[in-house]
Design a protein around this motif. Sequence first.
Motif, short mmCIF file in Angstrom:
data_model
loop_
_atom_site.label_atom_id
_atom_site.label_comp_id
_atom_site.label_asym_id
_atom_site.label_seq_id
_atom_site.Cartn_x
_atom_site.Cartn_y
_atom_site.Cartn_z
N ASN A 153 -5.88 -2.76 5.31
CA ASN A 153 -5.90 -0.75 5.94
C ASN A 153 -5.47 -0.46 4.97
O ASN A 153 -4.08 -0.86 4.49
CB ASN A 153 -5.34 -1.17 7.45
N ALA A 154 -5.67 0.66 4.71
CA ALA A 154 -5.06 2.13 4.18
C ALA A 154 -3.50 2.15 4.77
O ALA A 154 -3.52 3.63 5.07
CB ALA A 154 -5.75 2.62 3.27
N ASP A 155 -2.46 1.37 4.74
CA ASP A 155 -1.78 1.94 5.41
C ASP A 155 -0.58 1.80 4.26
O ASP A 155 0.30 0.63 3.55
CB ASP A 155 -0.88 1.14 6.77
N LEU B 261 2.69 -8.07 14.10
CA LEU B 261 1.64 -7.60 14.82
C LEU B 261 0.43 -7.37 14.72
O LEU B 261 -0.54 -6.75 15.53
CB LEU B 261 1.96 -5.52 14.47
N SER B 262 0.35 -8.54 13.45
CA SER B 262 -1.44 -9.19 14.25
C SER B 262 -2.18 -7.79 13.10
O SER B 262 -3.34 -7.37 14.06
CB SER B 262 -2.13 -9.26 15.19
N ILE B 263 -1.62 -7.65 12.80
CA ILE B 263 -3.29 -5.51 12.19
C ILE B 263 -3.28 -6.30 10.63
O ILE B 263 -1.76 -6.72 9.67
CB ILE B 263 -1.91 -4.25 11.96
N ASN B 264 -3.94 -5.87 10.15
CA ASN B 264 -4.11 -5.94 8.22
C ASN B 264 -4.18 -5.30 7.59
O ASN B 264 -4.45 -3.90 6.92
CB ASN B 264 -5.81 -5.71 8.87
N SER B 265 -2.42 -5.54 7.40
CA SER B 265 -1.72 -4.71 6.48
C SER B 265 -0.49 -4.87 5.70
O SER B 265 -0.63 -6.01 5.96
CB SER B 265 -1.18 -3.29 7.43
N GLY B 266 0.00 -4.31 5.43
CA GLY B 266 1.52 -5.35 4.85
C GLY B 266 1.42 -5.40 3.20
O GLY B 266 2.17 -5.62 2.95
N LYS C 156 7.49 10.35 -0.33
CA LYS C 156 7.18 11.58 -0.32
C LYS C 156 5.62 12.00 0.08
O LYS C 156 5.39 12.87 1.18
CB LYS C 156 7.35 11.85 -1.82
N THR C 157 4.93 10.81 0.27
CA THR C 157 4.04 10.25 0.63
C THR C 157 2.84 9.21 2.32
O THR C 157 4.10 8.44 1.65
CB THR C 157 2.81 10.70 -0.23
N THR C 158 2.66 9.86 3.10
CA THR C 158 2.69 8.52 4.23
C THR C 158 1.24 8.33 4.79
O THR C 158 0.91 10.00 4.69
CB THR C 158 3.49 8.65 4.96
N ILE C 159 0.71 7.23 4.50
CA ILE C 159 -1.26 7.35 4.75
C ILE C 159 -1.22 5.91 5.83
O ILE C 159 -0.88 5.08 5.40
CB ILE C 159 -1.80 6.95 3.22
N VAL C 160 -2.06 6.03 6.43
CA VAL C 160 -2.19 5.53 7.94
C VAL C 160 -3.73 5.32 8.03
O VAL C 160 -4.42 6.58 8.36
CB VAL C 160 -0.97 5.66 8.94
N ASN C 161 -3.84 4.34 7.93
CA ASN C 161 -5.67 4.35 8.12
C ASN C 161 -6.46 4.89 6.85
O ASN C 161 -7.24 5.75 7.64
CB ASN C 161 -6.25 4.33 9.53
N GLY C 162 -6.26 5.43 6.22
CA GLY C 162 -6.34 6.10 5.08
C GLY C 162 -6.52 7.47 5.02
O GLY C 162 -7.07 8.25 4.08
#
Length: 432
Positions: free
Chosen positions: A359-361, A347-352, A392-398
């Motif tokens: 990215n803070a995902d 997906l060409s995203i700076n995560s994973g 229990k916790t999900t964070i996307v983009n900080g």
Amino acid sequence: MADIIIKNAYVLTMDPDKGDIESGVVVIEDGIITEVGSSTESTAEKIIDAREGVVMPGLVNTHCHAGMTLFRGYADDMPLKEWLEDHIWPAEAQAGDEDIYGGTLVACLEMIRSGTTAFADMYIHMDMVAQAVEESGMRAALSYGMLDFGDTEKADAELKKGTEFVREWNGKADGRITTMYGPHAPNTCSRDFLIRVKEQAVRDNAGIHIHVLETEAELDHMKENFGMCSIHFLKDIDFWGPDVLAAHCVWLSDGDIRILAEHKVNISHNVISNMKLASGIAPVAKLLSAGANVTLGTDGCASNNNLDMFEEMKTAALLQKVSTMDPTVLPASQVLEMATVNGAKALSINSGMLKEGYNADIIIVDMKQPHLSPAYDIASHMVYAANGKDVKTTIVNGKILMEDHEITCLDEQSILERMKRISKNLVSRINS
């Protein structure tokens, strides 16, 4: 000062240069991971004590039709052609903006709850899908699903609609939304249309999301009509490249596998949907051995019937083992890469990965569960023992979207009440 510090965690970084950290910290500032290590001198407004938890990258679902939560359980236990043409397509024809918007919000809730932080979606009423994604806080690569069936007028209208969506939404929601072109499949889109889509995608610097060789019926159709399978057909028109995300890829020859690997095509393996519709078993082990970037997707809820990527990981591993009669095929660490590192690449995203500058995902998995005790091998547990409910916790983009199992980004109850109403109204329209 940082925004968030996660401490006292088992950190499953997915970063080959760093490895796992048994008791570590992750520091987040302005949506980016700034530190991953055993300790930190930083301070933060928000401290999350993840003791007895696993901190890891959020999962990436590379093939989904989010609005199809509307049709969860609507038409089960039938062949793909009958399921699609006699039930799903007629039902979708009755679905409007409010239906798809509500269905997508439910999908976002489900994904946030089960640890998915980014997804690729190809569907209809995509402005409403994008609006729901923007409100949810999730990350997504979105495409309008286009079909022309050889109709020139329809092809013009579909490409116009797809282009408008790509240009309108790319980079929106603070960069969380990216856009792709979504030609449905080689057997539902004409040769000329697929050529035009590729050319337009190149002009707009956008990716392409397409279904490919999901069924033997598609393989037979392409050979009968073009004298070649979908892989060679698309190669013949210079369609393949690292900008393409090909969903399913079940009916592949060894030659097809070489073509996909050589052209660096991203592949979305949708194991549960393929099993449920009896589409076949994708040669995932062979694809990975050839160097292809294989990822995982759930497909839509009408053919899965959930969006739990933990379930997808386990099933993918087990099916490859039994289909090859080799228990060493697709080990847990490799399946985790498919669901995180490989998905983010597709997906060409700076995560994973949990890595400085990414990215803070991030998700936190609660290990204080009977089915996760004892814990000898964390990667193994994430694939074979854990499920989406353990997140229990999900964070996307900080931004914290769920903390200690409580959704913080959306009004969950009102969304579920809306779904009851719109699904009831939709079925009444379908049956009228």
